[in-house]
Design an enzyme around this catalytic site. Sequence first.
Site, PDB file in Angstrom:
ATOM      1  N   SER A   1       0.831  -1.194   0.000  1.00 33.15           N
ATOM      2  CA  SER A   1       0.000   0.000   0.000  1.00 33.15           C
ATOM      3  C   SER A   1       0.876   1.259   0.000  1.00 33.15           C
ATOM      4  O   SER A   1       1.758   1.390  -0.837  1.00 33.15           O
ATOM      5  CB  SER A   1      -0.954  -0.035   1.200  1.00 33.15           C
TER       6      SER A   1
ATOM      7  N   ASP B   1      -5.351  -3.405  -3.156  1.00 35.43           N
ATOM      8  CA  ASP B   1      -4.368  -3.009  -2.150  1.00 35.43           C
ATOM      9  C   ASP B   1      -3.689  -4.206  -1.495  1.00 35.43           C
ATOM     10  O   ASP B   1      -4.346  -5.152  -1.054  1.00 35.43           O
ATOM     11  CB  ASP B   1      -5.068  -2.172  -1.082  1.00 35.43           C
TER      12      ASP B   1
END
Length: 626
Positions: A41, A403
């Site tokens: 992320s 993500d």
Amino acid sequence: MEYDRYCDLTMRGGTASGVVYPLAVASLARHYEFKQIGGASAGAIGAAFAAAAERGRASGGFDKLAGIVDWFASGTGAERWRMAQLFQPAEKTRALYRIVVATMQKRETTGRSAITCLFFALLGAVGWRAKSVLALMALLWLGGPVLWSAWLAPAQYATWLAVGVTVLAVTCLAFALWPLRSSLPWPAWLFAAVPLVLGLVFSRHYATAAVVLLVWLVLSLAAVSALTVTYGFAMQRFLKNNARSLHFGLVPGTGSFTPSWLDRLAGVPKPTGVPPLADWIADKLDELAGTERALTFGDLGELNLVLMTTDLSEGRPYRLPFKDSWQYCEKCLDYVLPHRVVQQLDGPVTDAECPLHPHSPLRDLPPREDLPVVLAVRMSLSFPGLIASVPLCRDGRVHWFADGGITSNFPIHFFDTLLPRWPTFGLSLQPYPDGDTNEVWLPEQDASTSGTRYTPLDSVPRFVLSILDTFLDWRDTMQSALPGYRGRIAHVRQAGDEGGSNLFMPPATIRKMALRGQHAGDLLRERFQQRHNTDRYRWIRLRIALREYHELGVQAADRDALYDDVLARFEIPEELHEWFRTPPADGDPYRADIEVALDHVGRLKDDGPFDGAPPVDPDLRLTPPE
């Protein structure tokens, strides 16, 4: 010893919390050369930037990396919100993005009221037909009790009706003329309701006042229901028709976006030339590394950059760059990556077509050496719902990558071995524990248990968020607490209005967080620059490894006869011949070596040399590759 000048590094995800990483990495780089770097992320952005700076070390890569903090934390006026300006919606998601931005407004930071901005955001989120319905509902909500009370007590109500209309007019004028800097402490209808009710009370029409209040409550419930149905239906229809074409996110990462007057009323910052997120990352990677084209994994040389992503179609994590083959569609990637990066991929055309874009051929993704780093970063930071997912194809089917934090927000297990050559440092994030004001926590290497993450559950929202955090992070949290791990992980504390989804952090807050990151890097560097602390780390890892070998030895000794029998009589089927370079003809070709290995491992079952146990005794087990 040269190994004491090397290190690995992993970084936790956290959206806006990534500002803690540049100065931390620059601090570590004063002593260490990075050999392997990983993250997920926002941590993937930090990891990629660190790898690019290492590649450009000779040309001031780490000074440029530290300069990113100055870019975010400097400027006046609209330039203060450069971080928020990186997140630019697509044309179709503009209306929904306004709502997200409006909820982030705070009078103390942006000078805007979230209530006022949300009012304009919701007003612009539906079409004219829905606006007409809402307008009629508002008129009924405001005018219904007025007309009803006038019918019940016409003689005494005339004066108060005039007062109520006057106050309502002034309120509406305030909303129209001063939406960006101020808001009223109560809803507009309350200014009309107060003189209305007071007039009825003072005129001693208590029954009339009660009836008017009851009518108002009923109409309020009806208005809330109308709002819920109107916006719920609009949202459902929009997502049904557009979700996949928008890659399930509001922000594509590239493209062109200019805020309209309604966007500005909803809190979207004034543009100052900041590019979209993916374009900015691509440009910054090239600047840090000193390359003239999009930085590739091959450009990093021997440095191993590994990022985490999540394949939502398969329901599993993947490490990037891939070890197997994938295909991409140029039209799909043009939506989430700068066009120059998509052109640089230039993969060979296949015979298959993209399932999302008929008549658009699929191309083979290039091998690791030619794969742009920004593609991997973009696949790792596709925060669900906010940042658009990245589609790739395999076997004629679309796989949606989101993500990396969904499956591992802090992949501290990256690069780990039973007997490491050098430490893998970790930079993590956590809230302030109760009563602890230390901005950075670096645990002791062996037996420290104080300072571990603790979240008091004093409300239902916090209880729900704790469930989500535990669901996503429990494995990383437990891994970080093991001896041999925790002493090399620096935890940077952050308050509720820092990092995370706080895109509108003032420059002073950004700089304060960045300096905490620098302090974390200083603590790690200063600890492991001392040879006895590095030796202590290696000794702990050695003892943990020997305990695991010991447990394996106990199993080997207890089950030796069972597996000797298997080796003696098992004929290897053809389906398993691919395990060997040369297909076996008669049983396992390495039977003798296996028996010797099992015999030696079995001797470790004696407890003599394995006295003592760490506070946490880990398990040695097989896990599938990511």
